[in-house]
Design an enzyme around this catalytic site. Structure first.
Site, short mmCIF file in Angstrom:
data_model
loop_
_atom_site.label_atom_id
_atom_site.label_comp_id
_atom_site.label_asym_id
_atom_site.label_seq_id
_atom_site.Cartn_x
_atom_site.Cartn_y
_atom_site.Cartn_z
CB SER A 102 -1.10 -0.32 1.40
OG SER A 102 -1.42 0.93 0.99
CG ASP A 152 -7.29 -2.05 -3.85
OD1 ASP A 152 -7.83 -1.28 -2.95
OD2 ASP A 152 -6.29 -2.50 -3.60
CG HIS A 183 -5.74 -1.39 -0.62
ND1 HIS A 183 -5.84 -1.06 -1.68
CD2 HIS A 183 -5.66 -0.92 0.90
CE1 HIS A 183 -4.11 -0.58 -1.09
NE2 HIS A 183 -4.32 -0.05 0.65
C1 MLT Z 1 -1.48 6.01 -0.37
O1 MLT Z 1 -1.46 7.30 0.60
O2 MLT Z 1 -0.36 5.84 0.17
C2 MLT Z 1 -2.62 5.40 -1.23
O3 MLT Z 1 -3.73 5.56 -0.30
C3 MLT Z 1 -2.44 3.81 0.12
C4 MLT Z 1 -2.88 4.50 1.51
O4 MLT Z 1 -3.64 4.36 2.23
O5 MLT Z 1 -1.55 4.25 2.83
#
Ligand code: MLT
Length: 201
Positions: A102, A152, A183
């Site tokens: 992520s 996702d 996700h």
């Molecule tokens: C990010 O902000 O990098 C993406 O939205 C994934 C997350 O929630 O960390």
């Protein structure tokens, strides 16, 4: 940067750079790394940014909307930290493979988008396009495994496809594996990542 380094059993195995998701820390991906490549050295880093007390690797203005200036600054900071760590701990800087989930996968992708030879390879679980409109350095010799969810809610299918296309265009060798879920990271894609790692390194 706050981190953990552990020396692996196999000297010639790549060093794994572990990059957690939002709200995680440097301990989160240790078990995962041990599943994928139990003999590798590990450099596991905690993101330097806090969002409501939750560590991340760069700021965002909203869900999915990145603070570009901070992204560029933090990407450089992390890349330089890896450079320094290679000297401190004596690992081969040319053989660093990131494993990110992520937000951690997004900064790993950003390292490849912005810095030449930043990574020798990467396992990106549920990553987004970190930035648009930049020329990606030549990624010849860089191997990337993408694990993604078909449903996702944070990452549209086409965004993952765009990421794959961007990296492919820059000459990275791409492998992708799609799970039916969202996700969340699931065992099936971790197993595929392990197979990919063993076949690649
Ligand atoms: C990010 O902000 O990098 C993406 O939205 C994934 C997350 O929630 O960390």
């Amino acid at each position: 940067m706050k981190h953990i380094y552990t020396k692996g059993k196999k000297q010639d195995a790549p060093t794994l750079l572990l990059l957690h998701g939002t709200g995680g820390n440097e301990h989160d991906l240790l078990a995962l790394a041990n599943m994928i490549a139990p003999d590798s050295s590990i450099l596991s880093v905690r993101g330097n940014v806090l969002e409501n007390g939750m560590p991340r690797f760069f700021r965002r203005l909203a869900e999915g909307l990145f603070d570009e200036e901070d992204l560029v600054f933090r990407t450089k900071e992390l890349t330089e930290f890896v450079n320094e760590s290679a000297k401190t701990y004596g690992f081969d800087r040319d053989r660093v493979v990131a494993i990110g989930y992520s937000n951690g996968a997004n900064i790993a992708a950003s390292m490849m988008y912005h810095h030449e030879n930043a990574l020798n390879g990467a396992i990106l679980f549920h990553a987004m396009v970190p930035r648009r409109g930049v020329e990606i350095p030549d990624l010849t010799g860089t191997s990337v495994f993408i694990g993604a969810g078909k449903r996702d809610p944070l990452i549209p299918l086409n965004e993952t496809k765009e990421l794959i296309k961007d990296l492919e265009k820059a000459n990275a060798t791409m492998n992708e594996y799609w799970v039916d879920g969202g996700h969340q990271l699931v065992r099936e894609e971790v197993e595929k990542a392990k197979e990919w790692f063993e076949a690649t390194y």
